[in-house]
Motif scaffolding. Structure first.
Motif, PDB file in Angstrom:
ATOM      1  N   ALA A   1       0.830  -1.205   0.000  1.00 26.38           N
ATOM      2  CA  ALA A   1       0.000   0.000   0.000  1.00 26.38           C
ATOM      3  C   ALA A   1       0.867   1.259   0.000  1.00 26.38           C
ATOM      4  O   ALA A   1       0.616   2.211  -0.750  1.00 26.38           O
ATOM      5  N   ALA A   2       1.910   1.274   0.834  1.00 25.20           N
ATOM      6  CA  ALA A   2       2.790   2.443   0.907  1.00 25.20           C
ATOM      7  C   ALA A   2       3.583   2.618  -0.384  1.00 25.20           C
ATOM      8  O   ALA A   2       3.705   3.729  -0.914  1.00 25.20           O
ATOM      9  N   GLY A   3       4.117   1.513  -0.893  1.00 24.66           N
ATOM     10  CA  GLY A   3       4.916   1.600  -2.115  1.00 24.66           C
ATOM     11  C   GLY A   3       4.102   2.032  -3.313  1.00 24.66           C
ATOM     12  O   GLY A   3       4.544   2.886  -4.104  1.00 24.66           O
ATOM     13  N   THR A   4       2.919   1.462  -3.470  1.00 24.55           N
ATOM     14  CA  THR A   4       2.084   1.838  -4.614  1.00 24.55           C
ATOM     15  C   THR A   4       1.581   3.271  -4.484  1.00 24.55           C
ATOM     16  O   THR A   4       1.427   3.968  -5.485  1.00 24.55           O
ATOM     17  N   LEU A   5       1.333   3.726  -3.249  1.00 22.51           N
ATOM     18  CA  LEU A   5       0.902   5.113  -3.050  1.00 22.51           C
ATOM     19  C   LEU A   5       2.001   6.085  -3.476  1.00 22.51           C
ATOM     20  O   LEU A   5       1.735   7.075  -4.175  1.00 22.51           O
ATOM     21  N   LEU A   6       3.232   5.825  -3.084  1.00 24.63           N
ATOM     22  CA  LEU A   6       4.338   6.702  -3.475  1.00 24.63           C
ATOM     23  C   LEU A   6       4.525   6.719  -4.984  1.00 24.63           C
ATOM     24  O   LEU A   6       4.727   7.784  -5.586  1.00 24.63           O
ATOM     25  N   LEU A   7       4.464   5.542  -5.594  1.00 23.58           N
ATOM     26  CA  LEU A   7       4.644   5.474  -7.049  1.00 23.58           C
ATOM     27  C   LEU A   7       3.500   6.169  -7.775  1.00 23.58           C
ATOM     28  O   LEU A   7       3.724   6.915  -8.739  1.00 23.58           O
ATOM     29  N   ALA A   8       2.273   5.958  -7.310  1.00 22.48           N
ATOM     30  CA  ALA A   8       1.123   6.605  -7.940  1.00 22.48           C
ATOM     31  C   ALA A   8       1.203   8.123  -7.811  1.00 22.48           C
ATOM     32  O   ALA A   8       0.922   8.862  -8.766  1.00 22.48           O
ATOM     33  N   CYS A   9       1.606   8.606  -6.635  1.00 25.99           N
ATOM     34  CA  CYS A   9       1.748  10.058  -6.436  1.00 25.99           C
ATOM     35  C   CYS A   9       2.830  10.635  -7.343  1.00 25.99           C
ATOM     36  O   CYS A   9       2.668  11.734  -7.897  1.00 25.99           O
ATOM     37  N   ALA A  10       3.926   9.922  -7.499  1.00 29.26           N
ATOM     38  CA  ALA A  10       5.003  10.390  -8.374  1.00 29.26           C
ATOM     39  C   ALA A  10       4.532  10.468  -9.822  1.00 29.26           C
ATOM     40  O   ALA A  10       4.826  11.439 -10.545  1.00 29.26           O
TER      41      ALA A  10
ATOM     42  N   LEU B   1      -9.377   2.461   0.714  1.00 29.58           N
ATOM     43  CA  LEU B   1      -8.485   3.486   0.163  1.00 29.58           C
ATOM     44  C   LEU B   1      -7.071   2.954  -0.042  1.00 29.58           C
ATOM     45  O   LEU B   1      -6.364   3.394  -0.951  1.00 29.58           O
ATOM     46  N   ALA B   2      -6.641   1.999   0.787  1.00 30.16           N
ATOM     47  CA  ALA B   2      -5.301   1.448   0.654  1.00 30.16           C
ATOM     48  C   ALA B   2      -5.123   0.710  -0.660  1.00 30.16           C
ATOM     49  O   ALA B   2      -3.992   0.544  -1.138  1.00 30.16           O
ATOM     50  N   ASN B   3      -6.210   0.267  -1.267  1.00 27.64           N
ATOM     51  CA  ASN B   3      -6.135  -0.490  -2.509  1.00 27.64           C
ATOM     52  C   ASN B   3      -6.154   0.400  -3.744  1.00 27.64           C
ATOM     53  O   ASN B   3      -5.813  -0.047  -4.841  1.00 27.64           O
ATOM     54  N   VAL B   4      -6.573   1.656  -3.581  1.00 22.71           N
ATOM     55  CA  VAL B   4      -6.767   2.545  -4.728  1.00 22.71           C
ATOM     56  C   VAL B   4      -5.485   2.770  -5.531  1.00 22.71           C
ATOM     57  O   VAL B   4      -5.513   2.709  -6.767  1.00 22.71           O
TER      58      VAL B   4
ATOM     59  N   VAL C   1      -4.794  -0.206  -7.803  1.00 18.06           N
ATOM     60  CA  VAL C   1      -5.741  -0.253  -8.911  1.00 18.06           C
ATOM     61  C   VAL C   1      -5.358   0.778  -9.973  1.00 18.06           C
ATOM     62  O   VAL C   1      -5.419   0.500 -11.180  1.00 18.06           O
ATOM     63  N   PHE C   2      -4.957   1.968  -9.550  1.00 15.06           N
ATOM     64  CA  PHE C   2      -4.541   2.997 -10.488  1.00 15.06           C
ATOM     65  C   PHE C   2      -3.339   2.540 -11.314  1.00 15.06           C
ATOM     66  O   PHE C   2      -3.313   2.699 -12.539  1.00 15.06           O
ATOM     67  N   LEU C   3      -2.352   1.956 -10.664  1.00 14.09           N
ATOM     68  CA  LEU C   3      -1.158   1.515 -11.376  1.00 14.09           C
ATOM     69  C   LEU C   3      -1.473   0.413 -12.375  1.00 14.09           C
ATOM     70  O   LEU C   3      -0.954   0.414 -13.501  1.00 14.09           O
ATOM     71  N   LEU C   4      -2.334  -0.544 -11.969  1.00 18.98           N
ATOM     72  CA  LEU C   4      -2.630  -1.684 -12.831  1.00 18.98           C
ATOM     73  C   LEU C   4      -3.593  -1.337 -13.957  1.00 18.98           C
ATOM     74  O   LEU C   4      -3.432  -1.803 -15.086  1.00 18.98           O
ATOM     75  N   SER C   5      -4.600  -0.537 -13.659  1.00 18.51           N
ATOM     76  CA  SER C   5      -5.684  -0.306 -14.609  1.00 18.51           C
ATOM     77  C   SER C   5      -5.558   0.985 -15.400  1.00 18.51           C
ATOM     78  O   SER C   5      -6.279   1.171 -16.385  1.00 18.51           O
ATOM     79  N   VAL C   6      -4.677   1.876 -14.973  1.00 18.73           N
ATOM     80  CA  VAL C   6      -4.523   3.152 -15.665  1.00 18.73           C
ATOM     81  C   VAL C   6      -3.086   3.353 -16.132  1.00 18.73           C
ATOM     82  O   VAL C   6      -2.821   3.433 -17.343  1.00 18.73           O
ATOM     83  N   ALA C   7      -2.158   3.446 -15.191  1.00 20.78           N
ATOM     84  CA  ALA C   7      -0.785   3.811 -15.553  1.00 20.78           C
ATOM     85  C   ALA C   7      -0.144   2.812 -16.506  1.00 20.78           C
ATOM     86  O   ALA C   7       0.476   3.195 -17.507  1.00 20.78           O
TER      87      ALA C   7
END
Length: 223
Positions: free
Chosen positions: A15-24, A106-109, A112-118
């Motif tokens: 959750a923390a790693g994907t949040l940082l990557l998504a924010c970047a 929210l921890a999963n969002v 989901v963004f990385l897999l389904s969008v980015a």
């Protein structure tokens, strides 16, 4: 969405790693998006309409093996129409809206963004650039290459990444995921490609200004 994010317990580290990557990624997209030109054109209305259309598209879902959710993405087509930065930001809006409606933690969002969008946005645009470098500037090259094959590859990449994430985060048996989910990818990738190709073909014929990645001078100039 390659998995039912509401039913999967994402580890805190993920959750923390994907949040940082998504924010970047979103920070990069916000810095590169053509806000001034975009806000003063009709493309802004197309962008809002695309977000609404994707929310509806993601709502048409099927569940396989209780935790695997399959549906079309549309994010590759969004990227071809609006460009990478705006598609990433708009896709993030879609993920948040769907998460709120469906009660996704929210921890999963971010995952989901990385897999389904980015990921599908990156694959679709990378494939389009490859066709532009290696193939002649022909209208049908754009339609069958960038608008059809590219989204199919993008969907396949997102699906395989989602299957891997399901095994790694939720502890699902690999043979179950591969046996119950991956076989659907081929059919769904074809459906994704067909839908995206049809929509973009209509747009480049009747409203080419709405498709950022389509250049009249490159694909239609006969000189």
């Amino acid at each position: 969405m390659p998995m039912d994010a509401a039913a999967v317990a994402v580890p805190a580290g993920w959750a923390a790693g994907t949040l940082l990557l998504a924010c970047a990624i979103l920070a990069w997209a916000a810095s590169r998006a053509p806000w001034r030109r975009f806000a003063s054109s009709e493309a802004v209305h197309v962008w809002y309409g695309s977000i609404f259309a994707l929310v509806l598209l993601w709502s048409v879902r099927a569940v396989v093996a209780d935790v695997v959710v399959i549906h079309l993405l549309g994010t590759a087509g969004f990227a071809l129409a609006s460009g990478g930065p705006l598609a990433l930001i708009g896709g993030a809006c879609v993920v948040v809206i769907v998460a709120l409606v469906q009660g996704t933690p929210l921890a999963n969002v971010p995952l989901v963004f990385l897999l389904s969008v980015a990921l599908p946005v990156a694959v679709a645009l990378a494939f389009l650039r490859a066709t532009q470098r290696r193939l002649p500037p022909n209208f049908f090259v754009y339609v069958f290459g960038g608008a059809f094959l590219g989204p199919a590859l993008a969907y396949g990449a997102a699906g395989l990444a989602g299957a891997a994430a399901l095994v790694l985060t939720d502890g699902a048996a690999a043979h179950v995921v591969l046996g119950d989910y991956v076989p659907f990818l081929l059919n769904l990738a074809f459906a994704e490609a067909t839908l995206t190709g049809m929509v973009l073909t209509l747009l480049v014929v009747y409203r080419p200004a709405w498709v950022t990645t389509f250049d009249d001078g490159r694909y239609l100039d006969r000189r």
